[in-house]
Design an enzyme around this catalytic site. Structure first.
Site, PDB file in Angstrom:
ATOM      1  N   ASP A 291      96.057  62.530  11.802  1.00  0.00           N
ATOM      2  CA  ASP A 291      95.416  62.229  10.517  1.00  0.00           C
ATOM      3  C   ASP A 291      95.915  60.938   9.923  1.00  0.00           C
ATOM      4  OD1 ASP A 291      97.532  63.348   8.078  1.00  0.00           O
ATOM      5  OD2 ASP A 291      97.913  63.551  10.221  1.00  0.00           O
TER       6      ASP A 291
ATOM      7  N   THR B 265      87.033  70.436   0.731  1.00  0.00           N
ATOM      8  CA  THR B 265      87.365  71.850   0.752  1.00  0.00           C
ATOM      9  C   THR B 265      88.786  72.053   0.242  1.00  0.00           C
ATOM     10  OG1 THR B 265      87.582  73.815   2.084  1.00  0.00           O
ATOM     11  CG2 THR B 265      88.238  71.771   3.138  1.00  0.00           C
TER      12      THR B 265
ATOM     13  N   ASN C 219      91.819  67.206  11.879  1.00  0.00           N
ATOM     14  CA  ASN C 219      92.807  66.130  12.059  1.00  0.00           C
ATOM     15  C   ASN C 219      93.704  66.443  13.237  1.00  0.00           C
ATOM     16  OD1 ASN C 219      91.874  64.704   9.933  1.00  0.00           O
ATOM     17  ND2 ASN C 219      93.334  65.561   8.459  1.00  0.00           N
TER      18      ASN C 219
ATOM     19  N   LYS D 291      94.483  69.456   8.767  1.00  0.00           N
ATOM     20  CA  LYS D 291      93.331  70.362   8.819  1.00  0.00           C
ATOM     21  C   LYS D 291      92.871  70.342  10.272  1.00  0.00           C
ATOM     22  CE  LYS D 291      90.923  67.529   5.777  1.00  0.00           C
ATOM     23  NZ  LYS D 291      91.334  66.937   4.487  1.00  0.00           N
TER      24      LYS D 291
ATOM     25  N   ASP E 140      98.545  66.394   5.385  1.00  0.00           N
ATOM     26  CA  ASP E 140      97.119  66.682   5.211  1.00  0.00           C
ATOM     27  C   ASP E 140      96.528  67.284   6.478  1.00  0.00           C
ATOM     28  OD1 ASP E 140      94.120  64.644   4.778  1.00  0.00           O
ATOM     29  OD2 ASP E 140      94.531  66.739   4.337  1.00  0.00           O
TER      30      ASP E 140
END
Ligand code: MMH
Length: 273
Positions: free
Chosen positions: A152, A169, A139, A136, A134
């Site tokens: 994260d 998002t 993170n 992003k 995950d």
């Protein structure tokens, strides 16, 4: 050696670093060793309310088992009646996202160094059967030497400054994720392509006015390269070989490390082997 039982008395709490849906993050110092950590406080009632007990437990077990210079350490945790406390590595530089927003976009050397670090950390995760981190920009944290740390838990924390609404998002999701298909390791390769584009251009490739348009652009892999800022052909080549709809055709992590753009631009010191 026996696992040490921690409690709040072991720490002096410092300034708040940021707050999130599930709680806050504080600077803290372990009293005996004077070691600086980040203490993440999650309220038990929030865990009940959002039914995330098992997810939190899994994330914590994963995070504790990972040992890599580009992955933020979870040293341990403890709890009292109403809160769970996570004892986390402190990364002095804070969110990479803030640096990206401040600069607009990064140099190709900086972008390649971060992509190299992420690729190494993901190759380590995949070796430990951990996928879909995950990833992003919020993170991703930076330590005092500007080295990238994947931080994260799936609990994005909101800094005190106004936050962009990242939760929800689709920008970073691979087609198979967006279509809610079973996803495998290759989603991380897609995310590396998204991040590489965002580091270099300052915005993710499939950004759109609303989620429906973003969804359409992801499914179509509607990838375009603006003429400004000018970007090397190698960088575009790497991005184009990661943002591929067929997950089996995305450039494997090892090939990313050997890509000419990485070899030419990444700072080996920024990439912890
Ligand atoms: C608002 O300005 C800041 C500048 C630097 C920091 C450093 N944070 N460092 C961290 N080390 N380990 C952890 C976990 C963290 C952390 O969660 N930081 C954090 C939390 C929430 C928001 C932010 N925001 C930013 C801008 O860094 C950082 C935190 C805030």
């Amino acid at each position: 050696k026996r696992k040490r039982q921690w409690s709040l008395q072991d720490f002096e709490i410092g300034k708040p670093l940021g707050k999130g849906k599930f709680g806050r993050v504080y600077l803290a110092r372990e009293v005996k060793s004077k070691y600086i950590v980040a203490l993440k406080v999650i309220f038990k009632e929030q865990i009940e309310k959002y039914r995330i007990h098992h997810q939190l437990k899994r994330e914590m077990e994963i995070q504790t088992s990972l040992r890599h210079p580009n992955i933020l350490r979870l040293y341990g945790w403890f709890h009292d009646d109403e809160r769970i406390f996570l004892i986390l590595e402190y990364a002095h530089g804070g969110e990479l996202y803030r640096e990206l927003r401040k600069k607009g976009y990064l140099s190709e050397k900086q972008a390649a160094t971060y992509i190299g670090s992420l690729t190494n950390a993901l190759a380590y995760c995949h070796k430990k059967d951990v996928i879909h981190r995950d990833i992003k920009p919020e993170n991703l944290l930076l330590d005092h030497e500007g080295r990238l740390k994947i931080a994260d838990f799936g609990w994005s924390v909101q800094s005190r400054s106004k936050r962009h609404t990242m939760c929800g998002t689709l920008d970073y999701l691979a087609p198979e994720m967006v279509e809610n298909k079973a996803h495998d390791y290759a989603v991380d390769n897609w995310t590396l392509g998204i991040l590489c584009y965002e580091f270099i251009y300052g915005a993710p490739p499939f950004e759109a006015e609303n989620q429906t348009d973003t969804f359409r652009r992801i499914m179509k892999v509607d990838l375009t390269f603006p003429s400004d800022p000018p970007v090397s052909a190698e960088a575009k080549n790497l991005i184009s070989r990661l943002l591929v709809k067929d997950s089996s055709k995305r450039l494997p992590l090892q090939k990313i490390m050997d890509h000419p753009w990485i070899l030419k631009n990444a700072d080996p010191m920024g990439i912890c082997k």
